[in-house]
Design an enzyme around this catalytic site. Structure first.
Site, PDB file in Angstrom:
ATOM      1  N   LYS A   1       0.889  -1.064   0.206  1.00 39.96           N
ATOM      2  CA  LYS A   1       0.087   0.263   0.089  1.00 39.96           C
ATOM      3  C   LYS A   1       0.982   1.075  -0.018  1.00 39.96           C
ATOM      4  O   LYS A   1       1.975   1.242   0.741  1.00 39.96           O
ATOM      5  CB  LYS A   1      -0.968  -0.074   1.323  1.00 39.96           C
ATOM      6  CG  LYS A   1      -2.062   1.126   1.199  1.00 39.96           C
ATOM      7  CD  LYS A   1      -2.904   0.785   2.517  1.00 39.96           C
ATOM      8  CE  LYS A   1      -3.925   2.025   2.773  1.00 39.96           C
ATOM      9  NZ  LYS A   1      -4.957   1.692   3.696  1.00 39.96           N
TER      10      LYS A   1
ATOM     11  N   SER B   1     -10.074  -0.653   7.255  1.00 40.41           N
ATOM     12  CA  SER B   1      -9.573  -0.356   5.948  1.00 40.41           C
ATOM     13  C   SER B   1      -8.653  -1.480   5.284  1.00 40.41           C
ATOM     14  O   SER B   1      -8.349  -1.757   3.962  1.00 40.41           O
ATOM     15  CB  SER B   1      -8.327   0.702   5.649  1.00 40.41           C
ATOM     16  OG  SER B   1      -9.443   2.160   5.837  1.00 40.41           O
TER      17      SER B   1
ATOM     18  N   SER C   1      -9.631   1.868   2.850  1.00 37.52           N
ATOM     19  CA  SER C   1      -8.939   2.472   1.946  1.00 37.52           C
ATOM     20  C   SER C   1      -7.809   1.724   1.246  1.00 37.52           C
ATOM     21  O   SER C   1      -7.044   1.980   0.219  1.00 37.52           O
ATOM     22  CB  SER C   1      -8.037   3.653   2.588  1.00 37.52           C
ATOM     23  OG  SER C   1      -7.189   2.972   3.702  1.00 37.52           O
TER      24      SER C   1
END
Length: 452
Positions: free
Chosen positions: A52, A151, A127
Site C-alpha cells: 500500500k 481499511s 482505503s
C-alpha cells in the site's frame, strides 16, 4: 495466481517468471487501476508482495495517493518491509488507496479510482482498495494494507479476499505514514487463511523503532494452524438492524454453519453502532489534523509556486495538495480539538472509547470471539454513496475493533444473488490472532467458497 504458501517453495528463476506475469497482468488489467505504476521490486529476490502506498520502501516514491506528496522518495524501509526481506519476500509494486487512507471506496486517490475485479461497476472498498483488488484480480500473490477503521477488512470483504487487522502493537507502525496514530495497524490481505497466517507471522513482532510496539516475539501462527479447534462464539443481538436483508440472512447462515461444525454460540449485546461512528470520527479526525500538519510544502513533496510569504506557502500548498475528503477531516479534527469544543467532543469521545473497550472485555469473559458482519451491504456501485455521511456509515461494523485495539479477521462466507462476495469477520481477544486464524481456517475449509 499461485498462493503465498506455494510461492515460498519456488526457485528464484521461477519467481522471476511470476514477477513478469504480474507485470503483464497489471497492464492487461489497467482499467482496474489497482497498481499506481508499473511494479518494481525492493530487492532483487524474494516472493513479490504488493505494498500500500502509505508504507515506506527505500528509494520508492511514496505519496499516500495524494498530490501533496508527489515526488517524495522514501529514504528508508518501514520495519514491515525489512521483515519481508528477512522472510524470503520482497516489496513489489505500489497499491492504490484512498488519499492518506481517508475513505471507504478508493475513490479519493489522486491517481483515480480503483475498480472491483468482481464487478467493475462497483467499488473495491477502502482505503486499501488497490491491495484487495489486485489480490482478488489474480495479479498479486498477497498484499499489505493498513487498517484504521476497517481499511483492510472492508475491501477484503468487498473483493472476496481474507484480511487481518492485528492487535494494536502486534505489528510495527514504523514507516507507516500516520493517519490516526492510536488506531492505525498494518496487516495482510491474502487469497486464503493459510497465506494470511504466513504473511502475518513474517511482519509481526516487537520493534524498538516503534514505541507502541508490544514486547512480544514474532508469531508462529501458520505452523500451529488447527482447523479442528472449537470455540465459544458470541453473536450480537440487535446489531444488524442497519444491515441489508441479504447480509442479515448470510449472518444467520454463518451462525448455523458454525453450530453445525461444533462451535458454541452465545448471544450478547453491545452499545449501538451510532456511538461507535461518532466516537471514531471524532478521534481519528483529531489525530489526522495533527499528523497531517507536517505536510506544509517545506519539508516533503510538492510545494506551491508563486507565493508571497510563508503563510501564503502553507495555505496554497495545502489547498492545492490535499483532496476534498482530507480537507474535510482536517477541518473536523481541528474543530473538535479547538478551545471551547475539546471537552464537548474530544474528551467525551475518549470516555465512550473506554466504554466500548470495556464492553468487548465483558463479552470476552464469556466468549472466545465475536461474529459480526464486515459491512452493511455488498460492494456498492460507484455513485451509490451521495454524501460523506453515507460513506462513513459503511464503517459501522469495523471501527469498534480499532477503538478497542483488538484483532479481527475478515473472510468470504458466500455470494450475494448477484454473485458478489459476502464477508463476515471474527473479532478476538487482544493478541489472540491464533484463535481467529484457527476458527477462520476451519470455516473456510467447511465453506470452500470460489469466485469466477
Amino acid at each position: 495466481m499461485v498462493t503465498l504458501k506455494k510461492a515460498l517453495s519456488l526457485t528464484q528463476e521461477e519467481l522471476k517468471e511470476i514477477k513478469k506475469e504480474i507485470t503483464h497482468q497489471v497492464h492487461e488489467n489497467s482499467e482496474l487501476n489497482a497498481y499506481i505504476d508499473e511494479p518494481v521490486e525492493s530487492i532483487s529476490s524474494g516472493v513479490p508482495i504488493l505494498i500500500k502506498d502509505n508504507i515506506n520502501v527505500k528509494n520508492w516514491e511514496i505519496t499516500c495517493a495524494s498530490k501533496i506528496l508527489k515526488g517524495y522518495v522514501s529514504p528508508y524501509n518501514a520495519s514491515v518491509i525489512e521483515k519481508l526481506h528477512q522472510s524470503g519476500m520482497c516489496a513489489y509494486g505500489r497499491a492504490n488507496m484512498d488519499e492518506f487512507a481517508m475513505g471507504s471506496t478508493t475513490e479519493t486517490s489522486c491517481y483515480g479510482k480503483t475498480k472491483n475485479p468482481r464487478d467493475t461497476s462497483r467499488v473495491p472498498g477502502g482505503s486499501s482498495g488497490g491491495s484487495a483488488a489486485a489480490v482478488a484480480g489474480g495479479f498479486a500473490i498477497a498484499a499489505l494494507g493498513s487498517d484504521t477503521g476497517g481499511s483492510i477488512r472492508q475491501p477484503a470483504g468487498y473483493c472476496g479476499c481474507v484480511g487481518l487487522k492485528p492487535t494494536y502493537g502486534r505489528v510495527s507502525r514504523y514507516g507507516l505514514i500516520a493517519y490516526s496514530s492510536s488506531l492505525d495497524q498494518i496487516g495482510p490481505i491474502t487469497q486464503n487463511v493459510e497465506d494470511c497466517a504466513i504473511l502475518f507471522d513474517a511482519i509481526s513482532g516487537h520493534d524498538k523503532m516503534d514505541s507502541t510496539s508490544a514486547l512480544l516475539p514474532s508469531t508462529q501462527t501458520f505452523s500451529k494452524l488447527d482447523r479442528d479447534r472449537r470455540f465459544k462464539i458470541a453473536i450480537l443481538d440487535g446489531y444488524l438492524k442497519d444491515a441489508d436483508i441479504e447480509i442479515q440472512r448470510a449472518y444467520q447462515e454463518t451462525i448455523r454453519t458454525l453450530e453445525s461444525m461444533g462451535h458454541q454460540i452465545v448471544s450478547k449485546t453491545m452499545l449501538d453502532t451510532s456511538y461507535h461512528i461518532s466516537t471514531y470520527y471524532i478521534i481519528c479526525t483529531a489525530e489526522a489534523s495533527s499528523n497531517l500538519a507536517r505536510f506544509d510544502g517545506v519539508r516533503y513533496g510538492n510545494r506551491a509556486q508563486h507565493v508571497d510569504n510563508l503563510k501564503d506557502l502553507y495555505i496554497k500548498t495545502r489547498s492545492q495538495g490535499f483532496g476534498e475528503e482530507v480537507k474535510r477531516r482536517i477541518m473536523l479534527g481541528s474543530f473538535v480539538l479547538s478551545s471551547g469544543y475539546y471537552d464537548a467532543y474530544y474528551s467525551k469521545a475518549q470516555k465512550i472509547r473506554k466504554l466500548i473497550h470495556k464492553q468487548y472485555e465483558d463479552i470476552f469473559c464469556d466468549a472466545d470471539m465475536i461474529l459480526s458482519p464486515v459491512a452493511p451491504s455488498v460492494a456498492p456501485k460507484f455513485g451509490a454513496t451521495h454524501s460523506p455521511l453515507e460513506m462513513y456509515l459503511s464503517d459501522i461494523y469495523t471501527i469498534g475493533v480499532n477503538l478497542a485495539g483488538l484483532p479481527c479477521i475478515s473472510l468470504p462466507i458466500g455470494k450475494s444473488k448477484e454473485g458478489l462476495p459476502v464477508a463476515m469477520q471474527l473479532i478476538g481477544k487482544s493478541f489472540d490472532e491464533q484463535s481467529l486464524l484457527d476458527a477462520s481456517y476451519g470455516l473456510e475449509q467447511n465453506l470452500d467458497i470460489h469466485f469466477d
